[in-house]
Write a protein that holds these residues in place. Structure first.
Motif, PDB file in Angstrom:
ATOM      1  N   LEU A 114       0.829  -1.209   0.000  1.00 16.91           N
ATOM      2  CA  LEU A 114       0.000   0.000   0.000  1.00 16.91           C
ATOM      3  C   LEU A 114       0.861   1.255   0.000  1.00 16.91           C
ATOM      4  O   LEU A 114       0.528   2.261  -0.636  1.00 16.91           O
ATOM      5  CB  LEU A 114      -0.917  -0.005   1.221  1.00 16.91           C
ATOM      6  N   PHE A 115       1.990   1.210   0.716  1.00 14.12           N
ATOM      7  CA  PHE A 115       2.896   2.361   0.734  1.00 14.12           C
ATOM      8  C   PHE A 115       3.696   2.440  -0.565  1.00 14.12           C
ATOM      9  O   PHE A 115       3.897   3.542  -1.104  1.00 14.12           O
ATOM     10  CB  PHE A 115       3.845   2.247   1.933  1.00 14.12           C
ATOM     11  N   ARG A 116       4.157   1.301  -1.071  1.00 10.01           N
ATOM     12  CA  ARG A 116       4.951   1.316  -2.302  1.00 10.01           C
ATOM     13  C   ARG A 116       4.145   1.857  -3.478  1.00 10.01           C
ATOM     14  O   ARG A 116       4.679   2.555  -4.345  1.00 10.01           O
ATOM     15  CB  ARG A 116       5.463  -0.093  -2.625  1.00 10.01           C
ATOM     16  N   GLN A 117       2.875   1.524  -3.515  1.00 13.04           N
ATOM     17  CA  GLN A 117       2.016   2.001  -4.602  1.00 13.04           C
ATOM     18  C   GLN A 117       1.485   3.408  -4.340  1.00 13.04           C
ATOM     19  O   GLN A 117       0.702   3.937  -5.120  1.00 13.04           O
ATOM     20  CB  GLN A 117       0.844   1.034  -4.785  1.00 13.04           C
ATOM     21  N   ARG A 118       1.894   3.997  -3.210  1.00 10.92           N
ATOM     22  CA  ARG A 118       1.483   5.344  -2.811  1.00 10.92           C
ATOM     23  C   ARG A 118      -0.031   5.486  -2.676  1.00 10.92           C
ATOM     24  O   ARG A 118      -0.609   6.541  -2.929  1.00 10.92           O
ATOM     25  CB  ARG A 118       2.026   6.390  -3.779  1.00 10.92           C
ATOM     26  N   LYS A 119      -0.660   4.397  -2.281  1.00  7.20           N
ATOM     27  CA  LYS A 119      -2.096   4.479  -2.007  1.00  7.20           C
ATOM     28  C   LYS A 119      -2.355   5.111  -0.655  1.00  7.20           C
ATOM     29  O   LYS A 119      -3.407   5.701  -0.432  1.00  7.20           O
ATOM     30  CB  LYS A 119      -2.720   3.085  -2.062  1.00  7.20           C
ATOM     31  N   VAL A 120      -1.407   4.942   0.273  1.00  6.69           N
ATOM     32  CA  VAL A 120      -1.564   5.511   1.612  1.00  6.69           C
ATOM     33  C   VAL A 120      -0.261   6.164   2.051  1.00  6.69           C
ATOM     34  O   VAL A 120       0.823   5.791   1.615  1.00  6.69           O
ATOM     35  CB  VAL A 120      -1.973   4.443   2.652  1.00  6.69           C
ATOM     36  N   GLY A 121      -0.412   7.154   2.945  1.00  6.47           N
ATOM     37  CA  GLY A 121       0.750   7.777   3.571  1.00  6.47           C
ATOM     38  C   GLY A 121       0.892   7.340   5.008  1.00  6.47           C
ATOM     39  O   GLY A 121       1.893   7.616   5.668  1.00  6.47           O
ATOM     40  N   GLY A 122      -0.129   6.664   5.530  1.00  5.48           N
ATOM     41  CA  GLY A 122      -0.118   6.132   6.885  1.00  5.48           C
ATOM     42  C   GLY A 122      -1.181   5.057   6.985  1.00  5.48           C
ATOM     43  O   GLY A 122      -2.118   5.032   6.182  1.00  5.48           O
ATOM     44  N   LEU A 309      -0.798   9.077  15.034  1.00  9.66           N
ATOM     45  CA  LEU A 309       0.353   8.189  14.844  1.00  9.66           C
ATOM     46  C   LEU A 309       0.568   7.875  13.363  1.00  9.66           C
ATOM     47  O   LEU A 309       1.690   7.901  12.858  1.00  9.66           O
ATOM     48  CB  LEU A 309       0.133   6.878  15.611  1.00  9.66           C
ATOM     49  N   ALA A 310      -0.532   7.561  12.671  1.00 11.78           N
ATOM     50  CA  ALA A 310      -0.444   7.211  11.254  1.00 11.78           C
ATOM     51  C   ALA A 310      -0.028   8.397  10.394  1.00 11.78           C
ATOM     52  O   ALA A 310       0.540   8.216   9.314  1.00 11.78           O
ATOM     53  CB  ALA A 310      -1.782   6.653  10.766  1.00 11.78           C
ATOM     54  N   LEU A 311      -0.316   9.598  10.851  1.00  8.70           N
ATOM     55  CA  LEU A 311       0.084  10.809  10.131  1.00  8.70           C
ATOM     56  C   LEU A 311       1.503  11.239  10.472  1.00  8.70           C
ATOM     57  O   LEU A 311       2.024  12.187   9.887  1.00  8.70           O
ATOM     58  CB  LEU A 311      -0.881  11.953  10.460  1.00  8.70           C
TER      59      LEU A 311
END
Length: 336
Positions: A114-122, A309-311
């Motif tokens: 999810l992070f590698r595909q830049r779908k999420v930042g956290g 935390l996720a941000l």
């Protein structure tokens, strides 16, 4: 509206420096930052959220992983709706969007993708179980420095990523309250042991019983649903009628409500034949007859902290949130 180049010209810096200022980069000297912000203020320059996201080279989404529970209206469940409400509010305040992701028990935990595909930042994981695959997926995020949070699931070595209430203390409060009301033999109705909050609540029950020298009763175990409470009602009735137990401390309100309904069908009434306490202080606790004594655990605040935390706004949670007992009729002896 002023353009970034105008701000750069007025502040005497490059456009790249303006971008770094508004992306929150620490590579800009304080005096330069102040000059850029002053120029932007005078020109009325406000960078778009999309531009900020591209400048940060990351998605503006917070991914929220939800368990897939067949035949359960997940978003109407008090626990999840309160946590999601807190997450949503914090995300809105920070200009982030939510990406909700449901996963089934046999689905691969590909959080890193999810992070590698830049779908999420956290990422926030709800309903995580302490298993080998789950742990490895989270450790991969840890190794790669991705921000994420767990809610109500503590794992060894990942405690700084967990947002939770003090569930041991909450369960201790509920059990101690039943004893104080004159019920001398409370039994514990627990949740699945692969959740740390289930284990904590069992320990809280045991601590309260040990504090008064009372014999502990082997717990009944459900799955945090009203249906499991209904299914355990017959076993609970045998404990009560056999004199082994005279009260029930349930690990959440849904199971407590199922027990209340099932025991009523068997001719047993809370407050008259046994004492009952739940956990969560859900909306349903106020609507039962009799109203359900419960423990408030601040799920909305957990959601807010998890989002921070996720941000990346928090490096670690501020500590376990303190629980609070909310006393109602189900735990009181009639006439007391």
């Amino acid at each position: 509206m002023a353009m970034r180049k105008q701000v750069a010209d007025k502040a005497g810096v490059s456009e790249a420096t303006v971008s770094r200022v508004f992306s929150g980069s620490e590579a800009v000297k304080p005096k330069t930052r102040d000059r850029v912000l002053q120029a932007a203020s005078e020109l009325g320059y406000v960078p778009s959220e999309l531009a900020r996201q591209f400048a940060k080279r990351r998605s503006g989404n917070i991914g929220v992983v939800l368990p897939y529970l067949p035949k359960v209206q997940l978003f109407s469940t008090y626990y999840f709706s309160e946590i999601l409400g807190g997450i949503s509010e914090a995300a809105r305040e920070h200009g982030a969007d939510l990406l909700l992701l449901q996963r089934s028990p046999d689905e691969r935990r590909e959080y890193e993708l999810l992070f590698r595909q830049r779908k999420v930042g956290g990422l926030i994981v709800l309903g995580a179980r302490d298993g080998e695959e789950e742990r490895e997926a989270l450790l991969e995020l840890e190794r790669n420095g991705h921000p994420y949070a767990l809610v109500n699931q503590r794992m060894d070595g990942l405690e700084r990523r967990t947002v939770e209430a003090d569930h041991l203390e909450g369960s201790r409060l509920a059990t101690a309250h039943l004893l104080e009301q004159g019920w001398s033999r409370p039994a514990f109705i627990g949740g699945p042991p692969d959740y740390s909050n289930s284990r904590d609540r069992l320990l809280g029950y045991r601590d309260a019983m040990s504090a008064v020298g009372a014999d502990r009763i082997e717990p009944l175990v459900g799955n945090y649903s009203r249906k499991s409470g209904l299914e355990m009602a017959a076993a609970a009735a045998r404990l009560i009628r056999g004199g082994e137990a005279d009260a029930l401390a349930a690990a959440n309100d849904r199971m407590a409500i199922g027990l209340l309904q099932g025991l009523r069908q068997l001719g047993l009434e809370a407050g008259r034949d046994y004492g009952l306490a739940g956990y969560d202080d859900s909306d349903g606790a106020r609507l039962t007859q009799p109203a359900l004594t419960s423990v408030s655990a601040s799920f909305d605040e957990m959601g807010r902290l998890a989002a921070q935390l996720a941000l990346g706004e928090l490096k670690r949670p501020p500590g376990k949130l303190p629980p609070r007992l909310v006393e109602r009729e189900s735990s009181r002896r009639r006439g007391v």
